[in-house]
Design a protein around this motif. Structure first.
Motif, PDB file in Angstrom:
ATOM      1  N   ILE A   1       0.842  -1.203   0.000  1.00 19.84           N
ATOM      2  CA  ILE A   1       0.000   0.000   0.000  1.00 19.84           C
ATOM      3  C   ILE A   1       0.872   1.246   0.000  1.00 19.84           C
ATOM      4  O   ILE A   1       0.614   2.223  -0.725  1.00 19.84           O
ATOM      5  CB  ILE A   1      -0.937  -0.010   1.219  1.00 19.84           C
ATOM      6  CG1 ILE A   1      -2.001  -1.100   1.061  1.00 19.84           C
ATOM      7  CG2 ILE A   1      -1.600   1.355   1.406  1.00 19.84           C
ATOM      8  CD1 ILE A   1      -2.851  -1.300   2.299  1.00 19.84           C
ATOM      9  N   LEU A   2       1.937   1.227   0.809  1.00 17.76           N
ATOM     10  CA  LEU A   2       2.857   2.358   0.863  1.00 17.76           C
ATOM     11  C   LEU A   2       3.509   2.599  -0.493  1.00 17.76           C
ATOM     12  O   LEU A   2       3.520   3.730  -1.005  1.00 17.76           O
ATOM     13  CB  LEU A   2       3.922   2.097   1.923  1.00 17.76           C
ATOM     14  CG  LEU A   2       5.077   3.109   1.982  1.00 17.76           C
ATOM     15  CD1 LEU A   2       4.567   4.468   2.443  1.00 17.76           C
ATOM     16  CD2 LEU A   2       6.191   2.608   2.901  1.00 17.76           C
ATOM     17  N   VAL A   3       4.031   1.530  -1.086  1.00 18.77           N
ATOM     18  CA  VAL A   3       4.729   1.669  -2.366  1.00 18.77           C
ATOM     19  C   VAL A   3       3.767   2.125  -3.458  1.00 18.77           C
ATOM     20  O   VAL A   3       4.063   3.039  -4.235  1.00 18.77           O
ATOM     21  CB  VAL A   3       5.394   0.335  -2.763  1.00 18.77           C
ATOM     22  CG1 VAL A   3       6.055   0.450  -4.136  1.00 18.77           C
ATOM     23  CG2 VAL A   3       6.414  -0.082  -1.724  1.00 18.77           C
ATOM     24  N   GLY A   4       2.598   1.489  -3.533  1.00 16.80           N
ATOM     25  CA  GLY A   4       1.625   1.869  -4.544  1.00 16.80           C
ATOM     26  C   GLY A   4       1.129   3.283  -4.367  1.00 16.80           C
ATOM     27  O   GLY A   4       0.925   4.016  -5.348  1.00 16.80           O
ATOM     28  N   GLY A   5       0.922   3.696  -3.104  1.00 17.58           N
ATOM     29  CA  GLY A   5       0.462   5.057  -2.848  1.00 17.58           C
ATOM     30  C   GLY A   5       1.489   6.099  -3.265  1.00 17.58           C
ATOM     31  O   GLY A   5       1.145   7.114  -3.882  1.00 17.58           O
ATOM     32  N   LEU A   6       2.755   5.836  -2.929  1.00 17.98           N
ATOM     33  CA  LEU A   6       3.808   6.769  -3.324  1.00 17.98           C
ATOM     34  C   LEU A   6       3.961   6.816  -4.845  1.00 17.98           C
ATOM     35  O   LEU A   6       4.179   7.877  -5.433  1.00 17.98           O
ATOM     36  CB  LEU A   6       5.135   6.371  -2.672  1.00 17.98           C
ATOM     37  CG  LEU A   6       5.208   6.508  -1.148  1.00 17.98           C
ATOM     38  CD1 LEU A   6       6.538   5.980  -0.632  1.00 17.98           C
ATOM     39  CD2 LEU A   6       5.025   7.964  -0.726  1.00 17.98           C
ATOM     40  N   GLY A   7       3.833   5.632  -5.476  1.00 20.22           N
ATOM     41  CA  GLY A   7       3.975   5.580  -6.926  1.00 20.22           C
ATOM     42  C   GLY A   7       2.851   6.293  -7.659  1.00 20.22           C
ATOM     43  O   GLY A   7       3.052   6.822  -8.748  1.00 20.22           O
TER      44      GLY A   7
END
Length: 246
Positions: free
Chosen positions: A68-74
């Motif tokens: 979720i963190l990676v996808g949100g930042l991306g």
């Protein structure tokens, strides 16, 4: 009591900790490492720096929240939205923490120790703790748990680095498939450890809840399976106990 055991000196906290480390070198660590290889690859694909990917593994310590963190930042989402989403996704670990409290007996421990134990709780260590902690003497359960958690966390952190380095080498479909290993392991572990009626009913209702949610197409599959199926299973199991006691 066994006379030989009565005469033997008590085991130190360090011995229990090392036993926990040895227990971590087993199938759950392999499954966990494979999953975090996939997560490390995803982090590299999204352009997250390696140091941040490793820090996220250590601090978040949960595959879905990490993604979720990676996808949100991306996707360019705001930090506040990402933080709230990661926090809400991690609420599912609270019942696991509560269920381990009777085994760990943290009453006489320093609050920092309790916080570290709570942080280390994840699917893999929860399953292994429920299986192994009853076999450990009461005074050795906390250091054993810390050793187990340290070993699994080290496995996941190392695997994140490996996956980051393998990004672009391993196929995207294979990396994505690795992410499902931990949920599959968790599901199989639930089947193996479900001994009371409420647990067995919850698994069954969870499957039907997912099917109903998929047919409904409203994106609430996990809500139907988790909250709906779990509540129904608990209610039916409690009703059966009341009838048996009557």
């Amino acid at each position: 009591m066994d006379p030989e055991r009565a005469l033997s000196p008590p085991l130190t906290q360090g011995v229990y900790y090392r036993r926990g480390l040895r227990a971590a070198v087993a199938l759950p660590a392999v499954i966990l490492a494979a999953t975090f290889i996939g997560i490390g690859s995803v982090c590299a694909d999204y352009g997250m720096p390696l140091a941040w990917a490793v820090l996220a593994t250590v601090l978040i310590w949960a595959g879905p929240a990490h993604l979720i963190l990676v996808g949100g930042l991306g996707s360019g989402a705001s930090w506040l939205a990402i933080a709230l989403t990661v926090g809400l996704s991690s609420v599912r670990l609270l019942p696991m923490v509560v269920s381990l409290l009777p085994y760990l007996r943290l009453q006489n421990r320093h609050p920092v120790v309790a916080v570290v134990c709570a942080h280390l709780v994840a699917i893999s260590i929860w399953v292994e703790s429920l299986r192994l902690l009853p076999q450990i003497d009461g005074e050795g359960r906390v250091p054993f748990f810390l050793g187990l958690g340290t070993g699994l966390l080290a496995s996941a952190t190392t695997a994140t680095v490996v996956g980051y380095g393998l990004a672009g080498i391993i196929p995207h479909a294979f990396a994505a498939g690795l992410l499902f290993l931990t949920p599959i392991f968790f599901l199989l572990s639930l089947f193996a450890t479900a001994r009371v009626l409420s647990d067995q009913l919850a698994i069954g209702f969870g499957f039907f809840g997912l099917l109903l949610g998929a047919l409904a197409g409203d994106g609430l599959e996990l809500l139907y399976a988790g909250l709906g199926g779990g509540t129904l299973a608990y209610g039916l199991a409690r009703l059966k106990r009341a009838r048996d006691a009557a």
